[in-house]
Write an enzyme that holds these catalytic residues in place. Structure first.
Site, short mmCIF file in Angstrom:
data_model
loop_
_atom_site.label_atom_id
_atom_site.label_comp_id
_atom_site.label_asym_id
_atom_site.label_seq_id
_atom_site.Cartn_x
_atom_site.Cartn_y
_atom_site.Cartn_z
CG ASP A 110 -29.50 19.20 -3.97
OD1 ASP A 110 -30.45 19.56 -4.67
OD2 ASP A 110 -28.82 19.99 -3.28
CB CYS A 134 -31.73 25.15 -6.60
SG CYS A 134 -29.98 25.25 -7.02
CD GLU A 170 -19.34 18.39 -2.86
OE1 GLU A 170 -18.80 18.86 -3.87
OE2 GLU A 170 -20.58 18.29 -2.72
NE ARG A 219 -19.56 22.24 -3.14
CZ ARG A 219 -20.67 22.86 -2.77
NH1 ARG A 219 -20.61 24.14 -2.40
NH2 ARG A 219 -21.83 22.26 -2.81
CB ALA A 259 -23.61 15.49 0.71
CB ALA A 260 -20.68 20.15 -0.12
N PRO A 261 -23.26 21.82 1.08
CG PRO A 261 -24.00 23.81 2.08
CD PRO A 261 -24.12 22.99 0.81
N GLY A 262 -24.21 20.43 3.30
CA GLY A 262 -24.70 19.53 4.33
C GLY A 262 -26.12 19.74 4.79
#
Length: 487
Positions: free
Chosen positions: A185, A238, A140, A145, A117-120
């Site tokens: 993610d 990404c 995380e 982080r 999850a970081a940074p949110g």
């Protein structure tokens, strides 16, 4: 910017005739985005649309077409250095990344996990869509982080979020078949961020892609173990690497027959630069065991290319767990007991807070009086989100909403509670102008009405900033020292 030659060769094989346009995009300026926070409405009616709330922000904004709460901004306006950013009125996020939560479609009442999850960015977007109803667990693995993640959740004012600091396999052991929706993610080779982050270029290698794929498979297996029947996983990266994108989804579908791939077009707008996954069969070097048998399934995955839209490179896929096995259903959490010694907390609520928003809009005040969801950790009182199972044997960074501290003969409210409240929720509030708000954020004492006594919420343009303690026409500053700004 000098890009790795091996990366460029792969992208040319992947994109074919589109490659020159893709290469040219690296000479263009990147786009910047922010998301309006629906937990902190800015419109006067407190029920305005995202567009109405965005119109209250002092920036020139245009819509991000794949995220209803997302807007492009001009970086010269520096929204990250504005008072409203300190108050959590919006979250600055790369525009392409907003597509992931839009594809997930979290709704109030959902039980959601953001596994990496970081940074949110995605967690705060999920929290905004849940509107305080349901449960969000953001995890995380990195302690540093995870702390940043927790700080962003706090600034956003999310009351129904728990932040964990665990590896995915430990999460899977603790939450079997627990979540209705999960975002993965995944840590990746970062090719889509080359234009944004020069460090990602330096770290890139084919070996890194191989390492990432093994890690991604492990994380997806953990997500499967945590997902309830009929649940949804949105997997995203990404990167442009097919091994981490389309081929990862192909591998997952071939090894998990109880899943189906849902078409992104059923959830996101077509015709705004979004495109289906890349057919990797153009180059045999890019095709490995586990690739899709044809382009029909490939097209159901989502690609965001910088030469087709205003954003960086991203990939996402929505996976539906078809299993209806009752034995795999989430266990109902045990009911908690109201903790002893909460009289000072209840006294604080009755003296300073209202019971609910008079206009019926979102308010955390109703949850604050659910005493069965309260828990002490030492002298720190937390509101545990309803629906959460045991917190034992988990590394917890944020155990829900930190309400405050039990001290001798008094209850001292936390900054996190202030950030979860709205001026309409409290009996005493100072509405600051820009000069006074900046003085407060600097840590200075500010003037107030002599009629105000003790705990008072400080706000700017309808957004809470923190607490102060009023006496004799002055407000003693209780803004946390670590958050005070110097600009």
């Amino acid at each position: 910017m000098e890009l790795p030659k091996e990366f460029l060769n792969r992208m040319e094989s992947l994109l074919g005739d589109e490659y020159p346009e893709f290469l040219e995009s690296y000479q263009a300026d990147r786009s910047y985005g922010l998301r309006v926070n629906p937990l902190k409405c800015l419109s006067e009616k407190q029920t305005g649309s995202f567009a109405e709330n965005a119109a209250q922000l002092p920036f020139c904004l245009t819509r991000v077409p794949w995220a209803e709460e997302g807007f492009y901004f001009n970086p010269d306006e520096h929204p990250g250095k504005h008072i409203l950013h300190e108050g959590g009125a919006y979250y600055i996020q790369e525009p392409s990344a907003m597509s992931v939560v839009s594809l997930l479609e979290p709704e109030p009442g959902d039980i959601v996990c953001d596994l990496c999850a970081a940074p949110g960015g995605k967690s705060t977007q999920i929290a905004g869509r849940l509107l305080g109803s349901g449960l969000l667990i953001s995890n995380e693995i990195s302690p540093a982080r995870a702390k940043i993640l927790s700080q962003n959740i706090e600034r956003f004012g999310a009351a129904n979020c728990i932040v964990c600091n665990e590896p995915p396999d430990r999460m899977a052991l603790h939450f079997p078949h627990f979540f209705t929706k999960i975002v993965v993610d995944a840590p990746c080779s970062g090719e889509g961020m080359f234009r944004k982050d020069a460090g990602a270029v330096q770290e890139w290698s084919m070996e890194q892609i191989t390492l990432c794929t093994e890690r991604q498979k492990m994380i997806l297996e953990c997500a499967d173990a945590m997902l309830a029947p009929d649940g949804i996983i949105v997997y995203s990266t990404c990167t442009f690497a097919p091994e981490e994108d389309e081929q990862m989804i192909a591998w997952f579908l071939q090894t998990h027959s109880d899943y189906e791939l849902e078409d992104w077009r059923d959830f996101l707008p077509d015709g705004c630069g979004l495109s289906g996954g890349s057919p990797v069969s153009r180059d045999k070097k890019l095709t490995a065991a586990g690739s899709f048998p044809g382009t029909e399934e490939t097209e159901k995955t989502l690609r965001l290319f910088p030469h087709k839209l205003r954003g960086e490179g991203h990939f996402a896929a929505r996976l539906h767990k078809k299993s209806q096995n009752p034995s795999g259903s989430r266990k109902k959490p045990k009911q908690r007991k109201t903790p002893a010694d909460i009289s000072l907390y209840l006294e604080f609520l009755n003296q300073y807070l209202l019971s609910a928003a008079a206009d019926g809009s979102y308010s955390v005040c109703g949850l604050l009086r659910h005493t069965e969801n309260l828990a002490y950790f030492g002298n720190e009182l937390y509101l545990i989100p309803p629906g959460m199972n045991s917190l034992q044997k988990l590394k917890i960074v944020r155990a829900g909403l930190h309400l405050g501290t039990r001290k001798k003969n008094r209850f001292e409210p936390s900054h996190a509670l202030a950030m979860a409240l709205h001026p309409k929720d409290v009996r005493q509030c100072i509405c600051c102008d820009e000069t006074t708000a900046l003085q407060y954020l600097h840590g200075e004492t500010i003037p107030c009405s002599p009629q105000l006594k003790a705990w008072t919420l400080v706000s700017y343009q309808g957004v809470s900033l923190g607490w102060g303690k009023a006496a004799n026409g002055n407000l003693k500053n209780h803004y946390p020292k670590g958050l005070r700004i110097m600009y």
